[in-house]
Design an enzyme around this catalytic site. Structure first.
Site, short mmCIF file in Angstrom:
data_model
loop_
_atom_site.label_atom_id
_atom_site.label_comp_id
_atom_site.label_asym_id
_atom_site.label_seq_id
_atom_site.Cartn_x
_atom_site.Cartn_y
_atom_site.Cartn_z
N HIS A 1 0.19 -7.79 1.34
CA HIS A 1 1.32 -6.89 1.54
C HIS A 1 2.36 -7.55 2.44
O HIS A 1 3.56 -7.28 2.32
CB HIS A 1 0.86 -5.58 2.18
CG HIS A 1 0.06 -4.71 1.26
ND1 HIS A 1 -1.32 -4.73 1.24
CD2 HIS A 1 0.43 -3.81 0.34
CE1 HIS A 1 -1.75 -3.87 0.35
NE2 HIS A 1 -0.71 -3.29 -0.22
N ASP B 1 0.10 -6.23 -9.31
CA ASP B 1 0.05 -5.43 -8.10
C ASP B 1 1.51 -5.11 -7.75
O ASP B 1 2.44 -5.62 -8.38
CB ASP B 1 -0.65 -6.21 -6.98
CG ASP B 1 -1.27 -5.31 -5.92
OD1 ASP B 1 -0.88 -4.13 -5.85
OD2 ASP B 1 -2.15 -5.78 -5.18
#
Length: 622
Positions: A269, A342
């Protein structure tokens, strides 16, 4: 330009009350097909036939009637703020305008013709079961009411445990590593089946679960307890079982994160992890659960924003790697289902290329669905321009859209997509489902240390308990706080338990307060959370031990805490701090159930990480 014609993570923000069905049964197949001009003619089949049997010719005919703009939209799965598809709160309208350039989910679908929506708690999509069902209905209607409208894939990350988007009163199960400790494929399949039944009743038809990563790095900051464990064969068995469970409920399962995110020390992330496994190790470790998922008929596979030089030495993340996605996943592993990225808002995929290049490169690599780009306008127009300029062919888009439509057909979405209140009430958070989740949890708690028969505690001779420790924010909708849940469960078991939260980094004053409170207790339960060598949680435990009171440590996240607590008399692992796992741990502490869990990962020694303190399979009982 996006379609403006009139007509009736994924887990990180920005990175990644309509059309209810009171009394409304699921739409008939003909009603759905009639919603879009030209679709009925393209998909004329006997009324008794299910959409899952639609042949390639009919699906390709449907694609042939789509505009280029509609095709581009089908590739995107987007976040959107609000509890309603058409009338969200003003704050959610403002957030949508700021991030997406539209006011509502319905406007997002109208403008970009996206093929899917992902639900998040922070986007206010999942407030309660009836609201979720109505939101899903509103989204489906917004799409079906468009010319050539198609049913939507509505997805979320319902992994259970540490990652949960739909909270209570839905049934919440132990997370993956707890299921790994239980070691039961039947339990994994039951989890998938019940979770799938409840999601489908809410109008959610795609779940980004299970996690197929083999977690071999105790310092992994992003996977950890989201993985079933460190043994690839055990992970593979549980992945396949959970997939079968979801599929039995007509919910698409998603194995993630290919080619394997289990040995990283960087959170994708926020950074760009590099996996240093050689090809041989990848085959023996990371690839095993994905092969198992494919053999089980996995519906979709999510890519990882990681660099894996042994599989592709270009320096590109796997999400953008043609050698990994087309060469290995599709070519060597023989997978021809949907590949989804993702979240495209995560830093791991944005490090090397701009947000206008990432979606184009992902499609060139072999991706089918583009998840949650930071700017839908930038990403959508970039893909459109790539086709118009000849960098991508329309035929390439058609390949991905055909896979997406096959998935929608297999899920029966062409048969009908609306859900109703009765279905929600009959399926979501039923007594039977909740009881099953508790029984499964009771098979997962792992007893690691039990010196001198410290456990179980005795409510007759040790009636007064002090519960201290960390109170991390609970995963979405799983209530908490952990110390309070433990104290309540132990009180229900016949003790008088008092909660005193001390946090993940207790101060000297807080530790003094806990030590003073321990003087009036017969035993102390300490909830620990990712204890490190320098953590003041260690000081707390050592000071409590010095009181001479029996001290029970419960690792409420990673089981590795035990290595940092060498003097503790009793230590257990619950693998997560959600209520269902804490209730099970309390029953073990109280002796109401016997500990049955076995470590699904090894625990290394704190003073010498090259040596194993407790191996995979370790677990005591009474």
């Amino acid at each position: 330009m996006p379609d403006t014609s009139t007509g009736s993570d994924t887990s990180k923000r920005g990175t990644g009350n309509t059309g209810g069905g009171g009394g409304g049964a699921r739409l008939s197949r003909r009603t759905v097909l009639a919603a879009g001009a030209g679709i009925t003619a393209a998909l004329t089949v006997p009324t008794t036939a299910r959409a899952a049997t639609l042949d390639e010719r009919r699906l390709k005919a449907l694609i042939s009637r789509m505009s280029l703009q509609e095709k581009v939209g089908q590739l995107f799965v987007m976040r959107v703020y609000g509890a309603s598809a058409t009338a969200p709160d003003q704050a959610d309208i403002d957030a949508n305008l700021s991030e997406l350039g539209v006011r509502t989910a319905a406007e997002l679908i109208q403008k970009y013709r996206v093929g899917g929506i992902i639900y998040f708690t922070w986007a206010h999509n999942t407030q309660n079961p009836h609201q979720i069902a109505e939101l899903s209905n509103g989204i489906q209607k917004a799409s079906l009411d468009r010319p050539r409208g198609l049913p939507m894939l509505i997805a979320t990350d319902q992994e259970h445990g540490a990652v949960c988007r739909v909270g209570e009163p839905a049934t919440l199960f132990p997370g993956a590593m707890a299921i790994g400790a239980g070691g039961s494929a039947a339990d994994a399949r039951t989890l998938g089946r019940i979770s799938g039944i409840e999601l489908r009743a809410l109008g959610i038809n795609q779940d980004y679960s299970p996690d197929a990563d083999v977690n071999v790095n105790p310092a992994n900051p992003v996977i950890g307890v989201r993985s079933f464990g460190a043994d690839p064969a055990a992970v593979a068995e549980l992945v396949a079982a959970e997939v079968k469970g979801y599929q039995s409920a007509q919910v698409a399962a998603t194995a993630k994160h290919f080619p394997g995110h289990g040995d990283t020390a960087v959170d994708s992330h926020y950074g760009f992890p590099v996996i240093t496994h050689n090809r041989e190790l990848w085959e023996k470790l990371d690839a095993v659960p994905f092969r198992s998922a494919i053999a089980a008929g996995i519906d979709s596979i999510m890519t990882a924003h990681i660099e894996f030089p042994a599989l592709d030495d270009s320096g590109d993340p796997a999400t953008l790697s043609e050698p990994i996605l087309t060469g290995i996943l599709r070519g060597e592993l023989g997978y021809d289902g949907v590949v989804i990225t993702d979240s495209l808002g995560m830093e791991g995929v944005r490090t090397k290329y701009g947000d206008d290049r990432v979606p184009v490169l992902a499609l060139k690599a072999g991706v089918d669905q583009l998840l949650n780009p930071p700017s839908i306008d930038t990403a959508w127009n970039a893909v459109l321009k790539a086709v118009q300029d000849g960098e991508l062919t329309e035929a390439r888009l058609d390949e991905s859209i055909l896979r997406i439509l096959r998935l929608k057909a297999r899920l029966g979405l062409f048969d009908g997509v609306l859900v109703d209140r009765k279905g929600v009430d009959h399926a979501v958070g039923t007594k039977s489902h909740l009881a099953t989740a508790d029984r499964i949890a009771e098979r997962t708690t792992t007893l690691l240390v039990n010196e001198g028969g410290t456990l179980p505690l005795n409510r007759h001779t040790q009636p007064r308990l002090l519960v201290v420790g960390a109170d991390p924010d609970s995963p979405s909708g799983t209530t908490g706080p952990p110390t309070g849940v433990l104290a309540a469960a132990l009180t229900e078991a016949g003790f008088t338990a008092t909660a005193l939260p001390t946090g993940t980094s207790p101060s000297a004053a807080t530790i003094d307060q806990a030590v003073a409170a321990a003087q009036d207790a017969d035993a102390v339960v300490v909830g620990t959370y990712n204890v490190s060598a320098s953590s003041s949680q260690r000081t707390l435990v050592n000071r409590l031990l010095a009181t001479g009171k029996p001290v029970v440590a419960l690792a409420v996240r990673n089981p590795y805490d035990v290595a940092q607590l060498p003097g503790v008399q009793a230590c257990l692992a619950s693998y997560c701090w959600t209520d269902v796992e804490l209730r099970a741990a309390a029953k073990v502490i109280a002796g109401r159930v016997k500990p049955r869990g076995k470590l699904p990962v090894p625990v290394q020694r704190a003073d010498d990480p090259t040596k194993v303190l407790y191996p995979i399979g370790h677990g005591l009982t009474y």
